[in-house]
Design a protein around this motif. Structure first.
Motif, mmCIF file in Angstrom:
data_model
loop_
_atom_site.group_PDB
_atom_site.id
_atom_site.type_symbol
_atom_site.label_atom_id
_atom_site.label_comp_id
_atom_site.label_asym_id
_atom_site.label_seq_id
_atom_site.Cartn_x
_atom_site.Cartn_y
_atom_site.Cartn_z
ATOM 1 N N ILE A 136 0.838 -1.200 0.000
ATOM 2 C CA ILE A 136 0.000 0.000 0.000
ATOM 3 C C ILE A 136 0.872 1.250 0.000
ATOM 4 C CG2 ILE A 136 -1.805 1.265 1.227
ATOM 5 C CD1 ILE A 136 -2.682 -1.425 0.080
ATOM 6 N N GLY A 137 1.899 1.239 0.860
ATOM 7 C CA GLY A 137 2.804 2.377 0.927
ATOM 8 C C GLY A 137 3.554 2.587 -0.380
ATOM 9 N N GLY A 138 3.955 1.483 -1.012
ATOM 10 C CA GLY A 138 4.675 1.572 -2.276
ATOM 11 C C GLY A 138 3.825 2.148 -3.391
ATOM 12 N N ILE A 139 2.554 1.792 -3.408
ATOM 13 C CA ILE A 139 1.634 2.340 -4.412
ATOM 14 C C ILE A 139 1.449 3.840 -4.184
ATOM 15 C CG2 ILE A 139 -0.752 2.323 -5.236
ATOM 16 C CD1 ILE A 139 -0.806 -0.681 -4.605
ATOM 17 N N ALA A 140 1.262 4.202 -2.905
ATOM 18 C CA ALA A 140 1.072 5.620 -2.565
ATOM 19 C C ALA A 140 2.304 6.450 -2.916
ATOM 20 C CB ALA A 140 0.761 5.753 -1.069
ATOM 21 N N LEU A 141 3.483 5.850 -2.835
ATOM 22 C CA LEU A 141 4.724 6.552 -3.158
ATOM 23 C C LEU A 141 5.021 6.520 -4.655
ATOM 24 C CD1 LEU A 141 7.282 7.995 -2.137
ATOM 25 C CD2 LEU A 141 8.332 5.733 -1.849
ATOM 26 N N GLY A 142 4.703 5.411 -5.297
ATOM 27 C CA GLY A 142 5.055 5.229 -6.698
ATOM 28 C C GLY A 142 4.380 6.207 -7.644
ATOM 29 N N LEU A 143 3.125 6.541 -7.372
ATOM 30 C CA LEU A 143 2.398 7.460 -8.253
ATOM 31 C C LEU A 143 3.014 8.857 -8.276
ATOM 32 C CD1 LEU A 143 -1.263 6.321 -7.458
ATOM 33 C CD2 LEU A 143 0.039 5.904 -9.548
ATOM 34 N N PRO A 144 3.183 9.513 -7.132
ATOM 35 C CA PRO A 144 3.825 10.844 -7.183
ATOM 36 C C PRO A 144 5.290 10.774 -7.604
ATOM 37 C CG PRO A 144 3.505 10.168 -4.898
ATOM 38 C CD PRO A 144 2.759 9.186 -5.751
ATOM 39 N N ASN A 145 5.974 9.672 -7.309
ATOM 40 C CA ASN A 145 7.375 9.537 -7.691
ATOM 41 C C ASN A 145 7.516 9.526 -9.209
ATOM 42 O OD1 ASN A 145 10.103 9.307 -7.290
ATOM 43 N ND2 ASN A 145 10.072 7.145 -6.767
#
Length: 290
Positions: A213-222
């Motif tokens: 979940i954290g990776g998805i939340a980070l991956g989009l803005p990254n």
């Protein structure tokens, strides 16, 4: 202007997500690896050209992006070491002060315009970044034996920004920005997954669902932080030296405000001075364009 604003917003969201990692006790390394996978698929999804991954290695920028992806992981680990040994403020300053590298590159290599307003704006921006990033009254405290780590973070972060500018200007076609970004993240993802596999073999891997979940939340803005900074560099609103200066100082400024608003962080007097200088520096750099 839109691309620059979206780049600032995307990078600021990365700050928010990292803050939430700490709050929800999410393993940062595991989420980072997932984030690179997510960012890679974002690039493929938003790529509008004919997708032929087998032909991607034929692109002139391909092997450079692999190197950048590897550098992403290396810098992340150096940032983690620096945080452990010298504190979060040291990492923040080293990362944001690295803007001087692509700025100098733009001024020297591309012979971009330079005048008293731009010079003053860049100097104030660096001072603003320092003052806004230091959250302790005593300033930065770095032992001599640990000085190499923030120095490497500084050089690595600056090299990444400079390389992205050079590659997008000389090798990446207008319709290849999404694919270009995707391949950078794919290289980082492969290396990250290899690290996780090594942990699994050693029996030290404790992967939790919340890291996904954290990776998805980070991956989009990254992903969008890279995509939009490339688009901003291709706009004619500012030269690259101005784009990098405004982008970095605005990220620090907005992130600081979000920290106060949503995470109840307390600002010192020098932090407020840094914010004021940040606004002035953005105004001066923008004014120098005209």
């Amino acid at each position: 202007m839109t691309a620059l604003l979206l780049s600032i917003l995307s990078s600021t969201l990365i700050f928010v997500v990292f803050k939430l990692f700490d709050r929800f006790k999410i393993n940062t390394l595991h989420a980072i690896v997932v984030n690179y996978v997510v960012a890679f698929f974002c690039g493929l999804f938003f790529y509008t050209g004919e997708l032929a991954l087998a032909q991607t290695p034929e692109q002139p920028w391909f092997y450079y992006t692999l190197g950048l992806g590897a550098l992403f992981i290396i810098i992340f680990n150096l940032m983690a070491i620096t945080t452990q040994r010298s504190g979060l403020s040291v990492v923040s300053v080293a990362t944001k002060m690295s803007v001087v590298i692509p700025v100098v590159f733009g001024l020297v290599y591309y012979k971009e315009s330079i005048g008293i307003l731009k010079i003053l704006g860049i100097i104030l921006a660096l001072i603003a970044v320092y003052l806004a990033s230091i959250k302790t009254r005593d300033g930065l405290a770095i032992e001599k034996k640990n000085l190499i780590y923030p120095l490497l973070v500084f050089l690595g972060s600056g090299f990444i920004d400079t390389s992205i500018k050079y590659l997008e200007d000389t090798m990446v076609a207008q319709d290849e920005v999404a694919l270009f970004s995707a391949i950078i993240f794919s290289a980082a993802a492969v290396i990250g997954i290899s690290i996780l596999i090594l942990q699994a073999v050693r029996g030290t891997l404790n992967f939790q669902f919340k890291a996904i979940i954290g990776g998805i939340a980070l991956g989009l803005p990254n992903y969008f932080s890279i995509y939009f900074i490339v688009q901003a560099l291709r706009s004619d609103i500012l030269e690259s030296s101005g784009i990098f200066t405004v982008n970095n100082v605005a990220i620090v400024m907005v992130s600081t405000f979000l920290g106060v608003t949503f995470f109840k962080e307390r600002l010192l007097k020098k932090n407020w001075i840094g914010i004021i200088l940040a606004v002035i520096s953005i105004f001066l750099v923008a004014l120098a364009r005209w």
